[in-house]
Design a protein around this motif. Structure first.
Motif, PDB file in Angstrom:
ATOM      1  N   ASP A  21       0.847  -1.188   0.000  1.00  0.00           N
ATOM      2  CA  ASP A  21       0.000   0.000   0.000  1.00  0.00           C
ATOM      3  C   ASP A  21       0.891   1.250   0.000  1.00  0.00           C
ATOM      4  N   VAL A  22       1.211   1.734  -1.191  1.00  0.00           N
ATOM      5  CA  VAL A  22       2.137   2.869  -1.319  1.00  0.00           C
ATOM      6  C   VAL A  22       1.584   4.123  -0.649  1.00  0.00           C
ATOM      7  N   GLU A  23       0.322   4.415  -0.910  1.00  0.00           N
ATOM      8  CA  GLU A  23      -0.280   5.611  -0.317  1.00  0.00           C
ATOM      9  C   GLU A  23      -0.299   5.512   1.202  1.00  0.00           C
ATOM     10  N   GLY A  24      -0.620   4.327   1.710  1.00  0.00           N
ATOM     11  CA  GLY A  24      -0.635   4.131   3.151  1.00  0.00           C
ATOM     12  C   GLY A  24       0.740   4.323   3.761  1.00  0.00           C
ATOM     13  N   VAL A  25       1.758   3.774   3.086  1.00  0.00           N
ATOM     14  CA  VAL A  25       3.141   3.930   3.553  1.00  0.00           C
ATOM     15  C   VAL A  25       3.516   5.407   3.596  1.00  0.00           C
ATOM     16  N   ARG A  26       3.184   6.127   2.508  1.00  0.00           N
ATOM     17  CA  ARG A  26       3.539   7.542   2.431  1.00  0.00           C
ATOM     18  C   ARG A  26       2.835   8.351   3.528  1.00  0.00           C
ATOM     19  N   LYS A  27       1.585   8.056   3.763  1.00  0.00           N
ATOM     20  CA  LYS A  27       0.801   8.788   4.758  1.00  0.00           C
ATOM     21  C   LYS A  27       1.348   8.571   6.164  1.00  0.00           C
ATOM     22  N   ILE A  28       1.692   7.314   6.475  1.00  0.00           N
ATOM     23  CA  ILE A  28       2.202   7.005   7.827  1.00  0.00           C
ATOM     24  C   ILE A  28       3.566   7.646   8.049  1.00  0.00           C
ATOM     25  N   ILE A  29       4.415   7.604   7.042  1.00  0.00           N
ATOM     26  CA  ILE A  29       5.747   8.211   7.175  1.00  0.00           C
ATOM     27  C   ILE A  29       5.630   9.725   7.312  1.00  0.00           C
ATOM     28  N   ASP A  30       4.746  10.330   6.507  1.00  0.00           N
ATOM     29  CA  ASP A  30       4.573  11.791   6.549  1.00  0.00           C
ATOM     30  C   ASP A  30       3.997  12.268   7.870  1.00  0.00           C
ATOM     31  N   SER A  31       3.393  11.360   8.632  1.00  0.00           N
ATOM     32  CA  SER A  31       2.834  11.740   9.931  1.00  0.00           C
ATOM     33  C   SER A  31       3.931  12.102  10.931  1.00  0.00           C
ATOM     34  N   GLY A  32       5.146  11.619  10.654  1.00  0.00           N
ATOM     35  CA  GLY A  32       6.264  11.906  11.549  1.00  0.00           C
ATOM     36  C   GLY A  32       6.259  11.089  12.830  1.00  0.00           C
ATOM     37  N   LYS A  33       5.375  10.095  12.913  1.00  0.00           N
ATOM     38  CA  LYS A  33       5.246   9.315  14.145  1.00  0.00           C
ATOM     39  C   LYS A  33       6.061   8.015  14.122  1.00  0.00           C
ATOM     40  N   VAL A  34       6.710   7.757  13.000  1.00  0.00           N
ATOM     41  CA  VAL A  34       7.399   6.470  12.863  1.00  0.00           C
ATOM     42  C   VAL A  34       8.682   6.656  12.058  1.00  0.00           C
ATOM     43  N   HIS A  35       9.690   5.866  12.403  1.00  0.00           N
ATOM     44  CA  HIS A  35      10.955   5.906  11.659  1.00  0.00           C
ATOM     45  C   HIS A  35      10.829   5.023  10.423  1.00  0.00           C
ATOM     46  N   ILE A  36      11.423   5.455   9.329  1.00  0.00           N
ATOM     47  CA  ILE A  36      11.339   4.720   8.066  1.00  0.00           C
ATOM     48  C   ILE A  36      11.850   3.292   8.188  1.00  0.00           C
ATOM     49  N   ASP A  37      12.825   3.081   9.071  1.00  0.00           N
ATOM     50  CA  ASP A  37      13.398   1.743   9.270  1.00  0.00           C
ATOM     51  C   ASP A  37      12.973   1.127  10.600  1.00  0.00           C
ATOM     52  N   SER A  38      11.756   1.414  11.011  1.00  0.00           N
ATOM     53  CA  SER A  38      11.256   0.819  12.259  1.00  0.00           C
ATOM     54  C   SER A  38      11.282  -0.698  12.155  1.00  0.00           C
ATOM     55  N   ARG A  39      11.608  -1.349  13.258  1.00  0.00           N
ATOM     56  CA  ARG A  39      11.801  -2.801  13.251  1.00  0.00           C
ATOM     57  C   ARG A  39      10.814  -3.494  14.175  1.00  0.00           C
ATOM     58  N   ASP A  40      10.431  -4.715  13.788  1.00  0.00           N
ATOM     59  CA  ASP A  40       9.640  -5.534  14.701  1.00  0.00           C
ATOM     60  C   ASP A  40      10.593  -6.339  15.584  1.00  0.00           C
ATOM     61  N   LYS A  41      10.062  -7.273  16.364  1.00  0.00           N
ATOM     62  CA  LYS A  41      10.896  -8.003  17.316  1.00  0.00           C
ATOM     63  C   LYS A  41      11.952  -8.876  16.646  1.00  0.00           C
ATOM     64  N   GLU A  42      11.778  -9.166  15.359  1.00  0.00           N
ATOM     65  CA  GLU A  42      12.752  -9.964  14.617  1.00  0.00           C
ATOM     66  C   GLU A  42      13.693  -9.097  13.787  1.00  0.00           C
ATOM     67  N   GLY A  43      13.556  -7.787  13.936  1.00  0.00           N
ATOM     68  CA  GLY A  43      14.422  -6.874  13.207  1.00  0.00           C
ATOM     69  C   GLY A  43      13.955  -6.569  11.801  1.00  0.00           C
ATOM     70  N   THR A  44      12.756  -6.991  11.451  1.00  0.00           N
ATOM     71  CA  THR A  44      12.238  -6.779  10.098  1.00  0.00           C
ATOM     72  C   THR A  44      11.836  -5.325   9.892  1.00  0.00           C
ATOM     73  N   THR A  45      12.269  -4.752   8.785  1.00  0.00           N
ATOM     74  CA  THR A  45      11.908  -3.374   8.450  1.00  0.00           C
ATOM     75  C   THR A  45      10.824  -3.353   7.375  1.00  0.00           C
ATOM     76  N   PRO A  46      10.175  -2.197   7.188  1.00  0.00           N
ATOM     77  CA  PRO A  46       9.178  -2.098   6.111  1.00  0.00           C
ATOM     78  C   PRO A  46       9.767  -2.449   4.744  1.00  0.00           C
ATOM     79  N   LEU A  47      11.009  -2.037   4.489  1.00  0.00           N
ATOM     80  CA  LEU A  47      11.636  -2.335   3.198  1.00  0.00           C
ATOM     81  C   LEU A  47      11.804  -3.835   2.999  1.00  0.00           C
ATOM     82  N   ILE A  48      12.171  -4.534   4.038  1.00  0.00           N
ATOM     83  CA  ILE A  48      12.311  -5.990   3.950  1.00  0.00           C
ATOM     84  C   ILE A  48      10.957  -6.622   3.630  1.00  0.00           C
ATOM     85  N   LEU A  49       9.904  -6.145   4.286  1.00  0.00           N
ATOM     86  CA  LEU A  49       8.565  -6.701   4.061  1.00  0.00           C
ATOM     87  C   LEU A  49       8.090  -6.437   2.633  1.00  0.00           C
TER      88      LEU A  49
END
Length: 300
Positions: A21-49
Motif C-alpha cells: 500500500d504505497v499511499e498508506g506507507v507515504r501517509k504514515i511516514i509523513d505523519s512523523g510518528k514512525v521511523h522509516i526503518d522501524s523494526r519488529d521483534k525480529e528486526g524486520t523493516t518495512p523495506l524488507i517486508l
C-alpha cells in the motif's frame, strides 16, 4: 541489535508495506510518528517486508524516503536476500542500485546468491555475479553455490557457475561434493555435466559412500548409467559395502543388472560377510535375490 517495542504506527507501517500500500506507507511516514526503518521483534523493516512480498512500487517509495537497503533482521537476512529468494528481479536491481550489500550473509552463511541458486532464479544469479557477488564462498557447513545448484537440479545455473571457473569438487563439511549430492538426488543431467567438467567420480563422503553407492541405494538408474561411463569403483568401499550391495539391499533390480553388466562381482562379501543376494533375501526381495544368485552361477 537493539530493538524497541513497536508502536501502533510501527505496526501500521509494517502492515502497509507488506500489503504494498504505497499511499498508506507515504501517509504514515509523513505523519512523523514512525521511523522509516522501524523494526519488529525480529528486526524486520518495512523495506524488507515490501521486498519479500514483491511490491516494487512500495520498495521504490521506501527507498526514496530514505530506507536503509542494508538493514537486516536478527538472522542477518536483508531485503535483497528475500527478493533474490523469491525471484523478484526488478526489486533485486533496485536494491543493488541503492546500496544493498551484494554479499550480505545470514547467521548460517547464506547469501542472496545462495538462495537465488537454491530457488533456480537464473536471471538473478547472473545479476548478482555481474554486480560482484563472490561465487567462491560457502555456508557454515561449507556448501557452495555450485553445491546448492547441483542439489536442487538447476542445470542452467550449474553451467553458468562452472563457466565462471568454479571448482567442481569443493566439499561440504561432511565430505559431500556437488556430484555426490546430485547423484543422491537423482539429477542425472547434473551428474553428467559435473563429470564432463572434471568432477572425481569416486569422491566419497566421510562415511565412505561414493556417488555411485548413493545412486544405487536410491535406485537412480539414469544416474548410475552416467557414473558408469567414468569407471567408478565397483568393489568394496571404505564403508565396507559395494554399490551392488546398496542396490541389492533396497531391491532395485534395474540397478543390480546395470552394475553386474558393468563388472560388479555378485559374489563379493561385505564387511559383515554377506554377498549382495543375502541382503536382498533378508529384505524379502526374492526376485532380486534370485537374479543375483543366478548371476554368481553364470560367472562361475
Amino acid at each position: 541489535m537493539s530493538l524497541k517495542k513497536e508502536s501502533l504506527s510501527d505496526v501500521q507501517l509494517h502492515q502497509a508495506a507488506m500489503r504494498g500500500d504505497v499511499e498508506g506507507v507515504r501517509k504514515i511516514i509523513d505523519s512523523g510518528k514512525v521511523h522509516i526503518d522501524s523494526r519488529d521483534k525480529e528486526g524486520t523493516t518495512p523495506l524488507i517486508l515490501a521486498s519479500a512480498n514483491g511490491h516494487l512500487e512500495c520498495v521504490k517509495e521506501l527507498l526514496d524516503q530514505g530506507a536503509d537497503a542494508a538493514a537486516c533482521r536478527v538472522t542477518g537476512t536483508t531485503a535483497l536476500f528475500f527478493a533474490a529468494q523469491c525471484g523478484f528481479y526488478e526489486i533485486v536491481q533496485l536494491l543493488l542500485d541503492n546500496g544493498a550489500p551484494v554479499d550480505s550473509t545470514s547467521v548460517d552463511g547464506g547469501s542472496p546468491l545462495f538462495v537465488a541458486c537454491q530457488c533456480g532464479h537464473m536471471d538473478i544469479v547472473k545479476e548478482l555475479v555481474e554486480r560482484g557477488a563472490k561465487i567462491n564462498t560457502h555456508m557454515k557447513d561449507k556448501a557452495t553455490p555450485l553445491f546448492i545448484a547441483a542439489q536442487n537440479g538447476h542445470y542452467r545455473i550449474l553451467i553458468y557457475l562452472l563457466a565462471q571457473g568454479f571448482e567442481p569438487d569443493t566439499r561440504r563439511t561432511d565430505g559431500a561434493t556437488p556430484l555426490w549430492i546430485a547423484a543422491q538426488m537423482g539429477h542425472d543431467h547434473i551428474v553428467a555435466q559435473l563429470l564432463k567438467a572434471g568432477a572425481r567420480v569416486d569422491a566419497a563422503r566421510h562415511d565412505g559412500a561414493t556417488p555411485l553407492f548413493k545412486a544405487s541405494h536410491k535406485g537412480h538408474s539414469a544416474v548410475v548409467n552416467e557414473l558408469l561411463k567414468y569407471s567408478p569403483s565397483l568393489g568394496l568401499l571404505p564403508n565396507g559395502e559395494s554399490a551392488l550391495h546398496a542396490a541389492a539391499l533396497v531391491g532395485c533390480l534395474p540397478v543390480c543388472k546395470q552394475l553386474v553388466a558393468a563388472g560388479a562381482d555378485p559374489n563379493l562379501r561385505n564387511q559383515e560377510g554377506y554377498v549382495p543376494a543375502d541382503l536382498s533375501y533378508n529384505s524379502r526381495f526374492i526376485i532380486v535375490g534370485d537374479y543375483l544368485k543366478n548371476s554368481v552361477k553364470r560367472i562361475k
